[in-house]
Enzyme design. Structure first.
Site, mmCIF file in Angstrom:
data_model
loop_
_atom_site.group_PDB
_atom_site.id
_atom_site.type_symbol
_atom_site.label_atom_id
_atom_site.label_comp_id
_atom_site.label_asym_id
_atom_site.label_seq_id
_atom_site.Cartn_x
_atom_site.Cartn_y
_atom_site.Cartn_z
ATOM 1 N NE ARG A 1 -3.450 -2.180 2.811
ATOM 2 C CZ ARG A 1 -3.408 -3.270 3.525
ATOM 3 N NH1 ARG A 1 -2.142 -3.564 4.142
ATOM 4 N NH2 ARG A 1 -4.028 -4.266 3.531
ATOM 5 C CE LYS B 1 -6.383 -0.785 4.404
ATOM 6 N NZ LYS B 1 -7.731 -1.011 3.954
ATOM 7 C CG HIS C 1 -5.064 0.629 -3.800
ATOM 8 N ND1 HIS C 1 -4.448 0.452 -2.869
ATOM 9 C CD2 HIS C 1 -6.294 -0.261 -3.907
ATOM 10 C CE1 HIS C 1 -4.973 -0.753 -2.083
ATOM 11 N NE2 HIS C 1 -5.965 -1.194 -2.825
ATOM 12 N NE ARG D 1 -2.781 -3.744 -1.152
ATOM 13 C CZ ARG D 1 -2.453 -4.505 -0.196
ATOM 14 N NH1 ARG D 1 -0.946 -4.721 -0.343
ATOM 15 N NH2 ARG D 1 -3.369 -5.134 0.617
ATOM 16 C CG HIS E 1 -5.940 -9.037 1.258
ATOM 17 N ND1 HIS E 1 -6.045 -9.312 -0.093
ATOM 18 C CD2 HIS E 1 -5.879 -7.747 1.352
ATOM 19 C CE1 HIS E 1 -5.962 -8.133 -0.641
ATOM 20 N NE2 HIS E 1 -5.724 -7.148 0.280
ATOM 21 C CE1 TYR F 1 -7.433 -5.627 -2.862
ATOM 22 C CE2 TYR F 1 -5.409 -5.423 -3.858
ATOM 23 C CZ TYR F 1 -6.322 -5.002 -2.653
ATOM 24 O OH TYR F 1 -5.987 -3.915 -2.062
#
Length: 307
Positions: free
Chosen positions: A162, A185, A253, A256, A279, A288
């Site tokens: 990211r 995250k 993004h 990615r 993830h 994705y």
């Protein structure tokens, strides 16, 4: 509207948020979104039932109440996607409070989420991704800035980072090793292999950067020496995509997305790609790579023998 919520409900909501933060490692951005959604729901129910609400009335929320809340949200312009997110937060709160208070939350938990069209990712083609990296290098007037931009973009595409993760690297990361530990995250850590072109690009930037890359300071710097703003990379990619004739979806993004899609197309395992991307759910990784999966299914349909 918030004044309608009783102190007991507010305290319960904050206790649940603390629980979500500790147990699930949710980011502050996520916690704030949960808070807005749940307090908005509780405020509506308080007003809907004509006064302040304590904990006990939560158990009496029924199907008609849930329908009224959802109709109210749609009526004030909340999108189906946002309403689905809010309902998910409300359900999470209800599971927790129902177990703590000892009531059955069926009416809330059985509420169906509104349907919405999920936006499929738009990864760049392999040649377009390489063209983007090459073109980004030509945007800056100063050599070290050009090297910086190339290094960041190469990390996004070559390692699936990211933009916040790439810009979160410090001077201690130089020279980049073959694998780096990334904090993503919710504070979740993962180990990511670093391809040789990414290591070379970062080394080239480090040699040219006029600012001292001290271990405790950001690796990527703005022109004046402060931490690099993500907007600078977004802007340089906007310029490059216009010159290349690429769509507006060619964003940082998207690189990615491209990393994941191209890995899958080269035979990568979906579980391994999930770990590389950081993830929590495999379904997110599948989203994705949905575009590439569709292409693979098309090839399969053409090749599969028919009776």
């Amino acid at each position: 509207m918030a004044v309608l919520i009783s102190p007991a409900l507010t305290d319960a909501a904050e206790a649940w948020l603390a629980h979500a933060r500790a147990l699930r490692g949710a980011s502050e951005k996520t916690i704030n979104a949960y808070r807005t959604d749940v307090l908005g729901f509780l405020a509506f129910m308080a007003e809907h039932h004509g006064g302040q609400q304590g904990l006990a009335p939560l158990a009496r929320v029924g199907v008609s109440d849930m329908r009224a809340w959802m109709a109210h949200e749609r009526g004030r312009g909340v999108s189906a996607r946002s309403l689905a997110r809010a309902l998910s937060a409300v359900k999470g709160f209800y599971r927790w409070i129902a177990e703590r208070e000892g009531f059955e939350p069926t009416a809330v938990l059985s509420t169906r989420s509104p349907k919405f069209q999920k936006k499929l990712p738009r990864p760049l083609a392999v040649d377009a991704a390489q063209a983007m990296i090459d073109r980004v290098e030509l945007q800056a007037r100063e050599g070290w800035v050009a090297a910086r931009d190339v290094a960041v973009v190469t990390l996004l595409y070559g390692c699936g980072l990211r933009i916040s993760e790439a810009l979160g690297l410090t001077g201690a990361a130089v020279p980049l090793p073959e694998v780096v530990r990334i904090v993503g995250k919710g504070g979740k850590e993962r180990v990511v292999p670093v391809i040789a072109p990414a290591r070379d690009a970062v080394d080239a930037y480090a040699r040219l950067c006029p600012h001292p890359l001290e271990p405790h300071l950001p690796l990527f710097r703005g022109v004046r020496g402060g931490a690099l703003n993500p907007r600078a990379i977004q802007k340089v990619m906007e310029q490059a995509r216009l010159q290349l004739g690429l769509p507006a979806t060619a964003t940082p993004h998207a690189l990615r997305h491209s990393f994941a899609t191209h890995l899958l197309g080269a035979g990568g395992d979906l579980r391994s790609i999930q770990e590389l991307l950081g993830h929590a759910s495999l379904s997110t990784t599948q989203a994705y790579t949905a575009v590439d999966t569709a292409r693979l299914m098309e090839v399969y349909d053409k090749a599969h023998p028919r009776a």
